[in-house]
Design an enzyme around this catalytic site. Structure first.
Site, short mmCIF file in Angstrom:
data_model
loop_
_atom_site.label_atom_id
_atom_site.label_comp_id
_atom_site.label_asym_id
_atom_site.label_seq_id
_atom_site.Cartn_x
_atom_site.Cartn_y
_atom_site.Cartn_z
N HIS A 1 0.83 -1.13 0.16
CA HIS A 1 -0.03 0.04 0.18
C HIS A 1 0.93 1.25 -0.05
CE1 HIS A 1 -3.01 -2.76 2.04
NE2 HIS A 1 -3.30 -2.72 0.94
N GLU B 1 1.97 -6.60 10.12
CA GLU B 1 1.55 -5.30 10.23
C GLU B 1 2.96 -4.98 11.38
OE1 GLU B 1 -0.54 -3.24 9.15
OE2 GLU B 1 -1.92 -5.12 8.21
#
Length: 619
Positions: free
Chosen positions: A255, A438
């Site tokens: 992203h 993450e």
């Protein structure tokens, strides 16, 4: 006038309302808060050759159709399509600022023609698509499950958040600086690495087969929408060579607004280069694995400081999905997605991880569920994935101490379901065990925090790669009659998942959770399967198989080398002998062309002799 509400879809109703003005109708369609608008318009555009046509009962008048998207009472986007003729209007694809999702999308129309309801049918079809979500996508809270009760911390993409200002990018490498850093690494650490991207002209099946052995193997990964090369670093004591060793890949910057991965991965590459033959863990990784690092999968999104790529598409929703095959045509995918898929076809990866920002957790498959509910939905290798995620979490500075996620790990579907993700596709189609990591609570942290984030994740990344060698079952599969390695497959009883051995060496590398007893089965078409039971302790186990040919098969099928076989998007192999056939045909065509040219020149020279000029005749 009477208000009528027509609800043909219980979860996504639309409202057809007559106001006081009998000449005006309001058609309101309620869409869930999710990333659907862009997909709808892309599909609509492909179906209608770029526009949708609305016909009206009264063809003598011209009507404007205003399309707007709103969240509650707040209108967040509005567009009036261009009128092209009295009885129709074109509905163009959304502008760059069009949102990824909306809750209410009313359309004001005068004198609605029944054909307009075809648009409703399209909306209905797309409304039934799976819900999208946040740090890995846009959050879906429609299931009614209490996030904190289940330890599933989620975020909403559409909530108001500060814009990524120019000063926030200071201290991060730009795309050009990243390219320079990658090339510098390739030059400085040439003894343990190679760098590759969309530079190799020998990726064509014929040329790569003909010139095999005359060049160092280079793999074409691809380019972004705007033409930025997707640079990859391979780290190994024998980079670019085929070995009977497991391969691991790290992918960062999936992203565009989560750039931590690109910085951390470059730190990892330099650390391995500097500590090879000095640190035992670095030496183990370099000498026993092939580590591939793609720092930035989405360089365009990084340059634009937004989540999606240059086409504003979330790349972690662009892969084929097992539950909702909404995107199975490869030509409709983004170039970055196609590059990853072709990469998987060319390399035999054992495990993988993509790096994201916005939370602190190790996420494992499945990412979605068949019924679209937020619930634990494990894959066949759930135990192995939980073990891998725990290796990362427990090696991290504080990930395992998370209050939101027990042990710092989570099942993707329990956190919140997403569909079209890269993680599940790798496992299903590549036999590659991929985690979604993450690694930062903040999506775009200050550059001053990058060194700390690297130190907190360093041992996690190293131990995750090393776990491919330290645990699981490894071995090779051979043919009994010839003694040659064969590209068989390996299955474990009770686990509906198959791992394929490589074509070059017949080697396999099977990730399994330690401390369990397994029945392992090796098989290949034309051979009798063999099985054995093992007790896998904390350390890895080596297990070779020798398969006997079936009685129905007269001889063993020879193994084909990976280097002499390239697969196109259709997956059809091209053998080296076929390349020579094409070469012969090309040479024959060339000689034939020369022959025809030669005949024409000879004919042109002989023409005056064959047809001498006529003499005048006196009468």
């Amino acid at each position: 006038m009477e208000l009528r509400v027509i609800s043909t879809i219980p979860t996504v109703p639309y409202i057809f309302e007559y106001g006081d003005d009998s000449h005006r109708a309001l058609l309101k369609y309620r869409l869930p808060l999710r990333e659907i608008i862009v997909d709808f318009y892309n599909e609509l555009k492909s179906i209608t050759s770029g526009y949708a046509t609305f016909d009206y009962e009264d063809s003598e008048q011209m009507f404007e159709i205003t399309i707007q998207a709103a969240i509650g009472s707040k209108v967040i986007a509005r567009e009036t399509p261009v009128r092209v003729k009295p009885e129709s209007s074109r509905c163009h694809s959304p502008p760059p600022g069009w949102p990824h999702g909306s809750r209410d999308a009313p359309m004001a129309i005068r004198r609605l023609h029944p054909l307009s309801f075809l648009l409703l049918l399209l909306l209905r079809a797309f409304a039934s698509l799976p819900t999208q979500a946040a740090a890995r996508g846009g959050a879906d809270r429609s299931s009614g499950i209490d996030d904190e009760k289940h330890g599933s911390f989620s975020r909403n993409l559409l909530e108001d958040k500060p814009e990524i200002m120019e000063e926030m990018t200071h201290g991060y490498m730009s795309n050009s600086e990243l390219e320079i850093a990658v090339q510098d690494f390739g030059s400085r650490c040439a003894n343990v690495s190679r760098v590759y991207s969309h530079l190799n002209i020998l990726h064509l099946p014929i040329l790569s087969s003909l010139f095999e052995g005359l060049h160092k193997p280079v793999i074409s990964i691809g380019k972004s929408v705007n033409g930025s090369p997707l640079w990859v670093i391979e780290i190994s004591d024998k980079p670019g060579q085929k070995e009977a060793e497991p391969a691991f890949k790290f992918i960062g910057n999936v992203h565009g607004d989560e750039p931590v991965g690109r910085e951390v991965l470059m730190q990892l590459a330099y650390w391995l280069c500097d500590n090879y033959l000095k640190d035992p863990l670095a030496t183990l990784i370099v000498e026993n694995t092939h580590l591939h690092i793609l720092p930035a999968m989405n360089p365009d999104g990084f340059a634009l400081r937004r989540r999606g790529n240059a086409n504003n598409v979330d790349l972690n929703r662009d892969f084929p999905d097992q539950f909702f095959p909404i995107n199975d045509e490869i030509n409709y995918r983004q170039p970055e997605t196609r590059a990853i898929m072709n990469w998987i076809k060319q390399e035999h990866f054992t495990a993988s991880a993509s790096l994201h920002g916005g939370a602190l957790v190790a996420n494992y498959p499945w990412d979605g569920s068949r019924n679209k509910r937020k619930e634990y939905y494990g894959c066949p290798d759930d135990k192995a994935f939980r073990y891998m995620a725990s290796v990362y979490s427990e090696s991290h500075y504080n990930m395992s101490l998370s209050k939101e996620f027990r042990g710092g790990i989570t099942n993707g579907a329990l956190w919140y379901p997403i569909y079209g993700g890269m993680q599940d596709w790798n496992y299903i189609h590549g036999g590659c065990f991929e985690l979604t990591l993450e690694i930062s609570d903040v999506k775009w942290p200050k550059a001053s925090e990058l060194l700390l984030i690297w130190k907190q994740n360093k041992m996690s990344m190293l131990n995750l790669v090393a776990s491919m060698v330290k645990t699981g079952v490894h071995g090779r599969i051979f043919a009994a009659d010839s003694g040659h390695p064969i590209p068989g497959s390996l299955m474990v009883k009770g686990i509906d998942s198959k791992i394929n051995a490589s074509r070059t060496f017949g080697d396999y590398h099977r990730m399994l959770a330690p401390g369990e007893s397994y029945e392992v089965v090796a098989s290949m078409e034309g051979f009798t399967p063999k099985r054995t039971r093992i007790m896998l302790e904390r350390e890895a186990m080596n297990l070779d198989f020798i398969l006997d040919p079936d009685g129905a098969v007269g001889q063993t099928k020879p193994v084909r080398d990976d280097c002499s076989c390239r697969c196109d998007d259709g997956g059809k192999p091209f053998l080296i002998r076929e390349a020579y056939v094409w070469l012969y045909l090309l040479a024959l065509f060339f000689l034939l062309a020369l022959y025809i040219l030669f005949r024409r020149r000879i004919a042109s020279r002989l023409a005056p002799h064959r047809h001498p000029p006529k003499r005048p005749v006196a009468v």
